[in-house]
Scaffold this motif. Structure first.
Motif, PDB file in Angstrom:
ATOM      1  N   LEU A 265      16.395 -18.184 -39.972  1.00  0.00           N
ATOM      2  CA  LEU A 265      15.171 -17.585 -40.511  1.00  0.00           C
ATOM      3  C   LEU A 265      15.451 -16.205 -41.113  1.00  0.00           C
ATOM      4  CD1 LEU A 265      12.655 -18.446 -37.633  1.00  0.00           C
ATOM      5  CD2 LEU A 265      12.873 -19.591 -39.861  1.00  0.00           C
ATOM      6  N   PRO A 266      14.729 -15.826 -42.169  1.00  0.00           N
ATOM      7  CA  PRO A 266      14.886 -14.471 -42.702  1.00  0.00           C
ATOM      8  C   PRO A 266      14.368 -13.425 -41.723  1.00  0.00           C
ATOM      9  CG  PRO A 266      13.198 -15.711 -43.946  1.00  0.00           C
ATOM     10  CD  PRO A 266      13.773 -16.655 -42.941  1.00  0.00           C
ATOM     11  N   ILE A 267      14.976 -12.252 -41.782  1.00  0.00           N
ATOM     12  CA  ILE A 267      14.481 -11.141 -40.944  1.00  0.00           C
ATOM     13  C   ILE A 267      14.378  -9.877 -41.787  1.00  0.00           C
ATOM     14  CG2 ILE A 267      16.848 -10.777 -40.001  1.00  0.00           C
ATOM     15  CD1 ILE A 267      15.257  -9.656 -37.441  1.00  0.00           C
ATOM     16  N   ILE A 268      13.228  -9.223 -41.672  1.00  0.00           N
ATOM     17  CA  ILE A 268      13.013  -7.959 -42.376  1.00  0.00           C
ATOM     18  C   ILE A 268      12.873  -6.849 -41.327  1.00  0.00           C
ATOM     19  CG2 ILE A 268      11.829  -9.176 -44.262  1.00  0.00           C
ATOM     20  CD1 ILE A 268       9.200  -7.780 -43.238  1.00  0.00           C
ATOM     21  N   ALA A 269      12.848  -5.600 -41.794  1.00  0.00           N
ATOM     22  CA  ALA A 269      12.700  -4.472 -40.871  1.00  0.00           C
ATOM     23  C   ALA A 269      11.494  -3.631 -41.273  1.00  0.00           C
ATOM     24  CB  ALA A 269      13.959  -3.605 -40.892  1.00  0.00           C
ATOM     25  N   ASP A 270      10.846  -3.044 -40.289  1.00  0.00           N
ATOM     26  CA  ASP A 270       9.687  -2.180 -40.506  1.00  0.00           C
ATOM     27  C   ASP A 270      10.044  -0.789 -39.974  1.00  0.00           C
ATOM     28  OD1 ASP A 270       7.373  -0.668 -40.170  1.00  0.00           O
ATOM     29  OD2 ASP A 270       6.193  -2.274 -39.273  1.00  0.00           O
ATOM     30  N   PRO A 271      10.568   0.074 -40.861  1.00  0.00           N
ATOM     31  CA  PRO A 271      10.969   1.409 -40.400  1.00  0.00           C
ATOM     32  C   PRO A 271       9.771   2.328 -40.175  1.00  0.00           C
ATOM     33  CG  PRO A 271      11.346   1.207 -42.760  1.00  0.00           C
ATOM     34  CD  PRO A 271      10.823  -0.127 -42.298  1.00  0.00           C
ATOM     35  N   SER A 272       8.573   1.918 -40.565  1.00  0.00           N
ATOM     36  CA  SER A 272       7.387   2.766 -40.378  1.00  0.00           C
ATOM     37  C   SER A 272       6.958   2.752 -38.914  1.00  0.00           C
ATOM     38  CB  SER A 272       6.244   2.285 -41.284  1.00  0.00           C
ATOM     39  OG  SER A 272       6.670   2.256 -42.626  1.00  0.00           O
ATOM     40  N   HIS A 273       6.651   1.540 -38.393  1.00  0.00           N
ATOM     41  CA  HIS A 273       6.322   1.456 -36.968  1.00  0.00           C
ATOM     42  C   HIS A 273       7.571   1.687 -36.126  1.00  0.00           C
ATOM     43  CE1 HIS A 273       2.970  -0.588 -38.974  1.00  0.00           C
ATOM     44  NE2 HIS A 273       2.251  -0.055 -38.006  1.00  0.00           N
ATOM     45  N   GLY A 274       8.727   1.393 -36.705  1.00  0.00           N
ATOM     46  CA  GLY A 274       9.991   1.561 -35.974  1.00  0.00           C
ATOM     47  C   GLY A 274      10.305   3.007 -35.645  1.00  0.00           C
ATOM     48  N   THR A 275       9.799   3.938 -36.445  1.00  0.00           N
ATOM     49  CA  THR A 275      10.075   5.355 -36.167  1.00  0.00           C
ATOM     50  C   THR A 275       8.792   6.130 -35.865  1.00  0.00           C
ATOM     51  OG1 THR A 275       9.847   5.982 -38.497  1.00  0.00           O
ATOM     52  CG2 THR A 275      12.061   5.352 -37.752  1.00  0.00           C
ATOM     53  N   GLY A 276       7.715   5.804 -36.568  1.00  0.00           N
ATOM     54  CA  GLY A 276       6.440   6.508 -36.359  1.00  0.00           C
ATOM     55  C   GLY A 276       6.390   7.874 -37.021  1.00  0.00           C
ATOM     56  N   ILE A 277       7.457   8.243 -37.734  1.00  0.00           N
ATOM     57  CA  ILE A 277       7.546   9.594 -38.305  1.00  0.00           C
ATOM     58  C   ILE A 277       7.965   9.487 -39.769  1.00  0.00           C
ATOM     59  CG2 ILE A 277       8.710  11.836 -38.125  1.00  0.00           C
ATOM     60  CD1 ILE A 277       9.353  10.971 -35.172  1.00  0.00           C
ATOM     61  N   ARG A 278       7.120  10.042 -40.649  1.00  0.00           N
ATOM     62  CA  ARG A 278       7.358   9.890 -42.095  1.00  0.00           C
ATOM     63  C   ARG A 278       8.787  10.252 -42.489  1.00  0.00           C
ATOM     64  NH1 ARG A 278       3.587  13.358 -43.946  1.00  0.00           N
ATOM     65  NH2 ARG A 278       2.090  11.744 -43.468  1.00  0.00           N
ATOM     66  N   ALA A 279       9.279  11.370 -41.982  1.00  0.00           N
ATOM     67  CA  ALA A 279      10.599  11.850 -42.423  1.00  0.00           C
ATOM     68  C   ALA A 279      11.738  10.932 -41.986  1.00  0.00           C
ATOM     69  CB  ALA A 279      10.828  13.264 -41.885  1.00  0.00           C
ATOM     70  N   GLY A 292      21.733  -5.545 -43.485  1.00  0.00           N
ATOM     71  CA  GLY A 292      21.568  -6.947 -43.908  1.00  0.00           C
ATOM     72  C   GLY A 292      20.147  -7.483 -43.829  1.00  0.00           C
ATOM     73  N   ALA A 293      19.168  -6.581 -43.688  1.00  0.00           N
ATOM     74  CA  ALA A 293      17.774  -7.053 -43.646  1.00  0.00           C
ATOM     75  C   ALA A 293      17.426  -7.752 -44.959  1.00  0.00           C
ATOM     76  CB  ALA A 293      16.828  -5.874 -43.415  1.00  0.00           C
ATOM     77  N   ASP A 294      16.639  -8.816 -44.854  1.00  0.00           N
ATOM     78  CA  ASP A 294      16.208  -9.551 -46.053  1.00  0.00           C
ATOM     79  C   ASP A 294      15.047  -8.856 -46.745  1.00  0.00           C
ATOM     80  OD1 ASP A 294      17.957 -11.865 -45.911  1.00  0.00           O
ATOM     81  OD2 ASP A 294      16.898 -12.287 -44.042  1.00  0.00           O
ATOM     82  N   GLY A 295      14.520  -7.820 -46.108  1.00  0.00           N
ATOM     83  CA  GLY A 295      13.406  -7.117 -46.725  1.00  0.00           C
ATOM     84  C   GLY A 295      12.958  -5.975 -45.844  1.00  0.00           C
ATOM     85  N   LEU A 296      11.959  -5.269 -46.350  1.00  0.00           N
ATOM     86  CA  LEU A 296      11.381  -4.141 -45.620  1.00  0.00           C
ATOM     87  C   LEU A 296       9.875  -4.266 -45.649  1.00  0.00           C
ATOM     88  CD1 LEU A 296      13.311  -1.115 -47.192  1.00  0.00           C
ATOM     89  CD2 LEU A 296      13.768  -2.170 -44.962  1.00  0.00           C
ATOM     90  N   MET A 297       9.230  -3.771 -44.593  1.00  0.00           N
ATOM     91  CA  MET A 297       7.785  -3.572 -44.616  1.00  0.00           C
ATOM     92  C   MET A 297       7.570  -2.078 -44.409  1.00  0.00           C
ATOM     93  SD  MET A 297       4.762  -5.100 -42.233  1.00  0.00           S
ATOM     94  CE  MET A 297       4.017  -6.246 -43.374  1.00  0.00           C
ATOM     95  N   VAL A 298       6.927  -1.436 -45.383  1.00  0.00           N
ATOM     96  CA  VAL A 298       6.808   0.021 -45.349  1.00  0.00           C
ATOM     97  C   VAL A 298       5.352   0.435 -45.556  1.00  0.00           C
ATOM     98  CG1 VAL A 298       7.629   2.176 -46.393  1.00  0.00           C
ATOM     99  CG2 VAL A 298       9.092   0.162 -46.422  1.00  0.00           C
ATOM    100  N   GLU A 299       4.880   1.364 -44.728  1.00  0.00           N
ATOM    101  CA  GLU A 299       3.513   1.865 -44.913  1.00  0.00           C
ATOM    102  C   GLU A 299       3.509   3.018 -45.917  1.00  0.00           C
ATOM    103  OE1 GLU A 299       1.273   0.453 -40.854  1.00  0.00           O
ATOM    104  OE2 GLU A 299       1.868   2.553 -40.962  1.00  0.00           O
TER     105      GLU A 299
END
Ligand code: PEP
Ligand code: MN
Length: 348
Positions: A265-279, A292-299
Protein backbone atom coordinates in the motif's frame (compact mmCIF):
# COMPACT_ATOMS: atom_id res chain seq x y z
CA UNK A 1 -2.47 -18.48 2.79
CA UNK A 2 -1.79 -17.98 -0.88
CA UNK A 3 -2.41 -20.65 -3.52
CA UNK A 4 -0.19 -19.99 -6.53
CA UNK A 5 -1.52 -21.50 -9.77
CA UNK A 6 0.66 -22.91 -12.55
CA UNK A 7 1.01 -20.52 -15.50
CA UNK A 8 -1.03 -22.89 -17.70
CA UNK A 9 -3.80 -23.47 -15.11
CA UNK A 10 -7.28 -23.12 -16.62
CA UNK A 11 -10.24 -21.14 -15.26
CA UNK A 12 -11.79 -24.47 -14.19
CA UNK A 13 -8.70 -25.20 -12.10
CA UNK A 14 -8.99 -21.80 -10.41
CA UNK A 15 -12.72 -22.34 -9.84
CA UNK A 16 -12.02 -25.72 -8.23
CA UNK A 17 -9.53 -24.12 -5.83
CA UNK A 18 -12.08 -21.44 -4.91
CA UNK A 19 -14.78 -24.07 -4.34
CA UNK A 20 -12.49 -26.17 -2.16
CA UNK A 21 -11.48 -23.18 -0.03
CA UNK A 22 -15.15 -22.27 0.45
CA UNK A 23 -15.99 -25.87 1.28
CA UNK A 24 -13.36 -25.71 4.02
CA UNK A 25 -15.27 -22.77 5.53
CA UNK A 26 -12.98 -19.92 4.40
CA UNK A 27 -13.28 -17.17 1.79
CA UNK A 28 -11.34 -17.17 -1.46
CA UNK A 29 -9.99 -14.11 -3.32
CA UNK A 30 -8.63 -14.83 -6.80
CA UNK A 31 -5.74 -12.45 -7.56
CA UNK A 32 -5.02 -12.32 -11.30
CA UNK A 33 -1.41 -11.34 -12.04
CA UNK A 34 0.75 -10.70 -15.09
CA UNK A 35 2.79 -13.88 -14.64
CA UNK A 36 0.43 -16.16 -12.72
CA UNK A 37 -2.91 -16.28 -10.96
CA UNK A 38 -3.02 -16.77 -7.23
CA UNK A 39 -5.96 -17.43 -4.95
CA UNK A 40 -5.83 -15.96 -1.48
CA UNK A 41 -7.46 -17.74 1.44
CA UNK A 42 -8.89 -15.50 4.12
CA UNK A 43 -10.98 -15.99 7.20
CA UNK A 44 -8.43 -18.03 9.13
CA UNK A 45 -6.56 -16.67 12.10
CA UNK A 46 -4.50 -19.76 12.59
CA UNK A 47 -3.02 -22.59 10.58
CA UNK A 48 -4.90 -24.18 7.69
CA UNK A 49 -4.50 -27.79 6.56
CA UNK A 50 -3.31 -27.15 3.03
CA UNK A 51 -3.02 -30.79 1.90
CA UNK A 52 -6.46 -30.77 0.23
CA UNK A 53 -5.57 -27.71 -1.83
CA UNK A 54 -2.03 -28.80 -2.61
CA UNK A 55 -3.36 -31.88 -4.41
CA UNK A 56 -5.70 -30.00 -6.76
CA UNK A 57 -4.93 -29.79 -10.46
CA UNK A 58 -3.24 -26.62 -11.67
CA UNK A 59 -1.81 -25.73 -8.24
CA UNK A 60 1.90 -24.85 -8.26
CA UNK A 61 2.44 -24.17 -4.58
CA UNK A 62 0.74 -23.15 -1.35
CA UNK A 63 2.48 -20.35 0.53
CA UNK A 64 1.61 -19.54 4.13
CA UNK A 65 1.27 -15.79 4.77
CA UNK A 66 3.29 -15.37 7.91
CA UNK A 67 2.08 -11.89 8.92
CA UNK A 68 -1.08 -11.39 10.99
CA UNK A 69 -2.32 -9.07 8.23
CA UNK A 70 -2.91 -10.86 4.96
CA UNK A 71 -4.23 -8.81 2.07
CA UNK A 72 -2.17 -5.73 2.91
CA UNK A 73 1.08 -7.70 2.98
CA UNK A 74 3.74 -7.86 0.30
CA UNK A 75 3.61 -11.64 0.62
CA UNK A 76 0.03 -11.46 -0.66
CA UNK A 77 0.70 -8.93 -3.42
CA UNK A 78 4.20 -8.06 -4.53
CA UNK A 79 3.54 -5.08 -6.82
CA UNK A 80 2.87 -1.63 -5.34
CA UNK A 81 -0.78 -0.64 -5.18
CA UNK A 82 -1.57 2.46 -7.23
CA UNK A 83 -4.57 4.53 -6.18
CA UNK A 84 -5.82 6.44 -9.22
CA UNK A 85 -8.12 9.42 -8.71
CA UNK A 86 -10.58 10.92 -11.22
CA UNK A 87 -8.36 13.97 -11.95
CA UNK A 88 -5.51 11.67 -13.01
CA UNK A 89 -3.49 11.91 -9.78
CA UNK A 90 -1.95 8.54 -8.94
CA UNK A 91 -0.90 7.79 -5.37
CA UNK A 92 1.79 5.13 -4.94
CA UNK A 93 3.48 5.46 -8.31
CA UNK A 94 6.86 7.06 -9.04
CA UNK A 95 5.44 10.56 -8.56
CA UNK A 96 5.05 12.15 -5.14
CA UNK A 97 1.57 13.54 -4.49
CA UNK A 98 0.78 16.57 -2.34
CA UNK A 99 -2.47 16.99 -0.42
CA UNK A 100 -2.77 20.42 1.14
CA UNK A 101 -5.31 22.74 2.67
CA UNK A 102 -6.54 24.11 5.95
CA UNK A 103 -7.17 21.95 8.99
CA UNK A 104 -10.86 22.86 8.79
CA UNK A 105 -13.12 24.37 6.16
CA UNK A 106 -14.17 27.70 7.68
CA UNK A 107 -15.92 29.68 4.93
CA UNK A 108 -16.41 29.73 1.18
CA UNK A 109 -13.88 32.53 0.73
CA UNK A 110 -11.26 30.68 2.78
CA UNK A 111 -11.45 27.32 1.04
CA UNK A 112 -11.83 28.60 -2.53
CA UNK A 113 -9.03 31.13 -2.13
CA UNK A 114 -6.60 28.65 -0.63
CA UNK A 115 -7.50 25.94 -3.15
CA UNK A 116 -6.56 28.24 -6.05
CA UNK A 117 -3.26 29.16 -4.44
CA UNK A 118 -2.38 25.55 -3.68
CA UNK A 119 -3.30 24.35 -7.15
CA UNK A 120 -1.21 27.09 -8.74
CA UNK A 121 1.94 25.81 -7.08
CA UNK A 122 1.28 22.14 -7.83
CA UNK A 123 -0.94 20.53 -5.17
CA UNK A 124 -3.52 18.26 -6.82
CA UNK A 125 -5.51 17.20 -3.75
CA UNK A 126 -7.30 19.58 -1.38
CA UNK A 127 -7.67 18.71 2.28
CA UNK A 128 -10.04 20.34 4.74
CA UNK A 129 -12.03 19.00 7.67
CA UNK A 130 -15.82 19.37 7.69
CA UNK A 131 -16.21 17.03 10.66
CA UNK A 132 -13.42 17.67 13.14
CA UNK A 133 -12.65 15.29 16.00
CA UNK A 134 -11.32 17.69 18.63
CA UNK A 135 -9.57 16.93 21.90
CA UNK A 136 -11.82 19.40 23.71
CA UNK A 137 -15.62 19.26 23.41
CA UNK A 138 -15.62 23.09 23.40
CA UNK A 139 -13.42 23.49 20.32
CA UNK A 140 -14.67 24.17 16.77
CA UNK A 141 -15.98 20.91 15.32
CA UNK A 142 -16.29 21.94 11.70
CA UNK A 143 -19.09 23.15 9.43
CA UNK A 144 -20.45 19.65 8.80
CA UNK A 145 -22.55 19.29 5.65
CA UNK A 146 -21.92 22.91 4.67
CA UNK A 147 -18.19 22.20 4.81
CA UNK A 148 -18.62 19.25 2.44
CA UNK A 149 -20.58 21.43 0.02
CA UNK A 150 -17.84 24.05 0.06
CA UNK A 151 -15.20 21.40 -0.62
CA UNK A 152 -17.21 20.21 -3.63
CA UNK A 153 -17.37 23.82 -4.85
CA UNK A 154 -13.61 24.14 -4.49
CA UNK A 155 -13.15 20.95 -6.51
CA UNK A 156 -15.36 22.36 -9.25
CA UNK A 157 -13.41 25.61 -9.29
CA UNK A 158 -9.94 24.06 -9.34
CA UNK A 159 -10.07 20.46 -10.52
CA UNK A 160 -8.37 19.37 -7.29
CA UNK A 161 -9.51 16.15 -5.63
CA UNK A 162 -10.98 16.39 -2.14
CA UNK A 163 -9.91 14.45 0.94
CA UNK A 164 -11.92 14.92 4.13
CA UNK A 165 -12.54 13.02 7.32
CA UNK A 166 -15.47 10.84 8.35
CA UNK A 167 -15.70 10.44 12.10
CA UNK A 168 -18.47 7.86 12.44
CA UNK A 169 -19.97 5.05 10.33
CA UNK A 170 -23.08 7.05 9.38
CA UNK A 171 -20.86 9.97 8.38
CA UNK A 172 -19.04 7.79 5.83
CA UNK A 173 -22.08 7.73 3.54
CA UNK A 174 -22.31 11.52 3.57
CA UNK A 175 -18.57 12.07 3.07
CA UNK A 176 -18.56 9.60 0.16
CA UNK A 177 -21.15 11.73 -1.64
CA UNK A 178 -18.83 14.76 -1.65
CA UNK A 179 -15.24 13.57 -1.29
CA UNK A 180 -12.83 11.72 -3.55
CA UNK A 181 -10.92 10.20 -0.62
CA UNK A 182 -12.41 9.35 2.77
CA UNK A 183 -10.02 10.17 5.62
CA UNK A 184 -9.98 8.09 8.80
CA UNK A 185 -8.25 10.11 11.49
CA UNK A 186 -5.66 9.04 14.03
CA UNK A 187 -8.22 9.00 16.85
CA UNK A 188 -10.36 6.56 14.88
CA UNK A 189 -7.75 4.21 13.46
CA UNK A 190 -9.10 1.37 15.56
CA UNK A 191 -12.79 2.28 15.28
CA UNK A 192 -13.73 -1.01 13.66
CA UNK A 193 -17.37 -0.24 12.70
CA UNK A 194 -16.06 2.94 11.02
CA UNK A 195 -13.34 0.98 9.20
CA UNK A 196 -15.84 -1.60 7.98
CA UNK A 197 -18.18 1.07 6.63
CA UNK A 198 -15.27 2.87 4.95
CA UNK A 199 -14.22 -0.46 3.45
CA UNK A 200 -17.63 -0.63 1.77
CA UNK A 201 -17.55 3.01 0.66
CA UNK A 202 -16.44 2.43 -2.92
CA UNK A 203 -14.00 5.35 -2.70
CA UNK A 204 -10.31 5.42 -1.73
CA UNK A 205 -9.54 5.69 1.98
CA UNK A 206 -6.71 7.59 3.66
CA UNK A 207 -5.96 5.81 6.94
CA UNK A 208 -3.93 7.76 9.47
CA UNK A 209 -1.79 6.01 12.04
CA UNK A 210 -3.13 6.23 15.58
CA UNK A 211 -1.01 8.31 17.91
CA UNK A 212 -0.14 5.26 20.02
CA UNK A 213 -0.46 2.58 17.35
CA UNK A 214 2.30 0.23 16.29
CA UNK A 215 2.97 -0.31 12.61
CA UNK A 216 1.42 -3.79 12.86
CA UNK A 217 -1.74 -2.25 14.35
CA UNK A 218 -1.85 0.25 11.48
CA UNK A 219 -1.56 -2.57 8.95
CA UNK A 220 -4.22 -4.62 10.73
CA UNK A 221 -6.54 -1.60 10.68
CA UNK A 222 -5.93 -1.35 6.92
CA UNK A 223 -6.72 -5.07 6.66
CA UNK A 224 -10.29 -4.26 7.79
CA UNK A 225 -10.68 -2.01 4.74
CA UNK A 226 -9.33 -4.61 2.31
CA UNK A 227 -11.36 -7.35 3.98
CA UNK A 228 -14.48 -5.37 3.02
CA UNK A 229 -13.31 -5.29 -0.60
CA UNK A 230 -11.66 -1.85 -0.73
CA UNK A 231 -8.16 -2.12 -2.18
CA UNK A 232 -7.70 1.63 -2.65
CA UNK A 233 -6.10 2.39 0.67
CA UNK A 234 -3.44 5.02 1.39
CA UNK A 235 -1.63 4.90 4.73
CA UNK A 236 -0.44 8.01 6.55
CA UNK A 237 2.28 8.46 9.15
CA UNK A 238 1.24 11.49 11.24
CA UNK A 239 3.40 11.16 14.32
CA UNK A 240 3.14 9.18 17.51
CA UNK A 241 3.27 10.16 21.17
CA UNK A 242 6.73 10.33 22.67
CA UNK A 243 8.27 11.37 25.97
CA UNK A 244 9.65 14.58 24.45
CA UNK A 245 7.51 17.71 24.49
CA UNK A 246 9.39 19.89 22.03
CA UNK A 247 7.01 18.81 19.30
CA UNK A 248 3.33 17.85 19.39
CA UNK A 249 4.12 14.33 18.18
CA UNK A 250 7.15 12.38 17.02
CA UNK A 251 6.96 11.96 13.25
CA UNK A 252 8.13 8.38 12.82
CA UNK A 253 9.83 8.50 9.46
CA UNK A 254 11.16 4.98 9.93
CA UNK A 255 7.57 3.85 9.43
CA UNK A 256 7.87 4.75 5.76
CA UNK A 257 10.57 2.26 4.72
CA UNK A 258 9.21 -0.29 7.21
CA UNK A 259 5.69 -0.13 5.75
CA UNK A 260 7.13 -0.19 2.22
CA UNK A 261 8.84 -3.48 2.95
CA UNK A 262 5.85 -5.08 4.70
CA UNK A 263 3.01 -3.81 2.51
CA UNK A 264 2.18 -2.94 -1.10
CA UNK A 265 0.00 0.00 0.00
CA UNK A 266 1.15 3.60 -0.57
CA UNK A 267 2.19 5.59 2.47
CA UNK A 268 2.29 9.36 2.82
CA UNK A 269 3.49 11.56 5.69
CA UNK A 270 1.77 14.40 7.54
CA UNK A 271 4.49 16.70 8.92
CA UNK A 272 1.85 19.18 10.17
CA UNK A 273 0.25 16.99 12.83
CA UNK A 274 3.57 15.16 13.09
CA UNK A 275 5.30 18.23 14.51
CA UNK A 276 2.54 20.68 15.49
CA UNK A 277 4.92 23.59 14.87
CA UNK A 278 4.97 25.64 11.67
CA UNK A 279 8.74 26.07 11.62
CA UNK A 280 9.29 22.32 11.78
CA UNK A 281 6.91 21.38 8.97
CA UNK A 282 9.16 22.13 5.99
CA UNK A 283 12.25 20.29 7.30
CA UNK A 284 10.18 17.19 8.11
CA UNK A 285 8.35 17.36 4.78
CA UNK A 286 11.72 17.33 3.05
CA UNK A 287 12.86 14.40 5.19
CA UNK A 288 9.67 12.43 4.50
CA UNK A 289 10.12 12.70 0.75
CA UNK A 290 13.77 11.71 1.12
CA UNK A 291 12.66 8.69 3.19
CA UNK A 292 10.46 7.48 0.33
CA UNK A 293 7.00 8.78 1.21
CA UNK A 294 4.56 8.53 -1.70
CA UNK A 295 3.11 11.88 -0.75
CA UNK A 296 2.56 14.53 1.86
CA UNK A 297 -0.45 15.94 3.65
CA UNK A 298 0.25 19.52 4.70
CA UNK A 299 -1.92 22.09 6.47
CA UNK A 300 -1.89 25.51 4.80
CA UNK A 301 -4.13 28.42 5.80
CA UNK A 302 -4.51 31.83 4.14
CA UNK A 303 -4.26 33.49 7.56
CA UNK A 304 -2.87 31.02 10.13
CA UNK A 305 -3.13 33.30 13.21
CA UNK A 306 -6.89 33.43 12.61
CA UNK A 307 -7.35 29.72 11.86
CA UNK A 308 -10.12 28.08 13.88
CA UNK A 309 -8.00 24.96 14.37
CA UNK A 310 -4.31 24.04 14.14
CA UNK A 311 -3.15 27.54 13.21
CA UNK A 312 0.19 27.02 14.97
CA UNK A 313 1.15 24.24 12.58
CA UNK A 314 -0.41 25.71 9.43
CA UNK A 315 1.93 27.08 6.77
CA UNK A 316 1.44 30.45 5.09
CA UNK A 317 0.79 29.99 1.36
CA UNK A 318 4.21 31.55 0.56
CA UNK A 319 5.90 28.92 2.74
CA UNK A 320 4.02 26.18 0.95
CA UNK A 321 5.43 27.40 -2.33
CA UNK A 322 8.96 27.11 -0.92
CA UNK A 323 8.16 23.60 0.33
CA UNK A 324 6.99 22.54 -3.14
CA UNK A 325 10.16 23.85 -4.78
CA UNK A 326 12.36 22.05 -2.27
CA UNK A 327 10.60 18.69 -2.32
CA UNK A 328 10.59 18.69 -6.13
CA UNK A 329 14.39 18.76 -6.06
CA UNK A 330 14.50 16.02 -3.42
CA UNK A 331 12.04 13.83 -5.32
CA UNK A 332 14.13 14.17 -8.49
CA UNK A 333 17.32 13.35 -6.63
CA UNK A 334 15.88 9.93 -5.73
CA UNK A 335 14.55 9.14 -9.19
CA UNK A 336 11.03 10.40 -8.57
CA UNK A 337 9.21 13.64 -9.33
CA UNK A 338 6.15 15.49 -8.09
CA UNK A 339 2.77 14.71 -9.64
CA UNK A 340 2.32 17.13 -12.57
CA UNK A 341 0.37 20.28 -11.69
CA UNK A 342 -3.22 20.50 -12.88
CA UNK A 343 -3.71 22.63 -16.00
CA UNK A 344 -4.64 26.21 -15.08
CA UNK A 345 -7.47 26.10 -17.63
CA UNK A 346 -9.53 24.25 -15.02
CA UNK A 347 -9.67 27.43 -12.94
CA UNK A 348 -12.49 29.58 -14.21
C1 PEP B 1 -6.49 16.12 10.39
O1 PEP B 1 -5.89 15.66 9.42
O2 PEP B 1 -7.11 17.17 10.36
C2 PEP B 1 -6.42 15.41 11.69
C3 PEP B 1 -7.32 15.61 12.64
O3 PEP B 1 -5.37 14.61 11.77
P1 PEP B 1 -5.08 13.41 12.81
O4 PEP B 1 -6.24 12.48 12.70
O5 PEP B 1 -3.81 12.83 12.25
O6 PEP B 1 -4.90 14.03 14.15
MN1 MN C 1 -5.46 19.62 11.86
Amino acid sequence: MLVVMKHNASQEHVDAVVATIEDMGYSARPIPGGQRTAVGLIGNDGGVDSARIQGLEGVLEVIPVTQPYKQVSREWKEEDTLVTLPNGTVVGGPEVVVMAGPCAVESEGQIIDIAHRLREVGATILRGGAFKPRTSPYSFHGLGLQGLELLAKAREATGMMVVTEAIDPQGVDLVVEYADIVQIGARNMQNYPLLRRAGQAGKPVLLKRGMAATIDELLLAAEYLLAEGNNNVILCERGVRSFDNHTRNLLDLTAIPVVKSLSHLPIIADPSHGTGIRAKVIPMARAAVAAGADGLMVEVHPDPPRARSDGAQSLYPEQFEVLMDQIRIIARSIGRDLVAPLPSAVAL
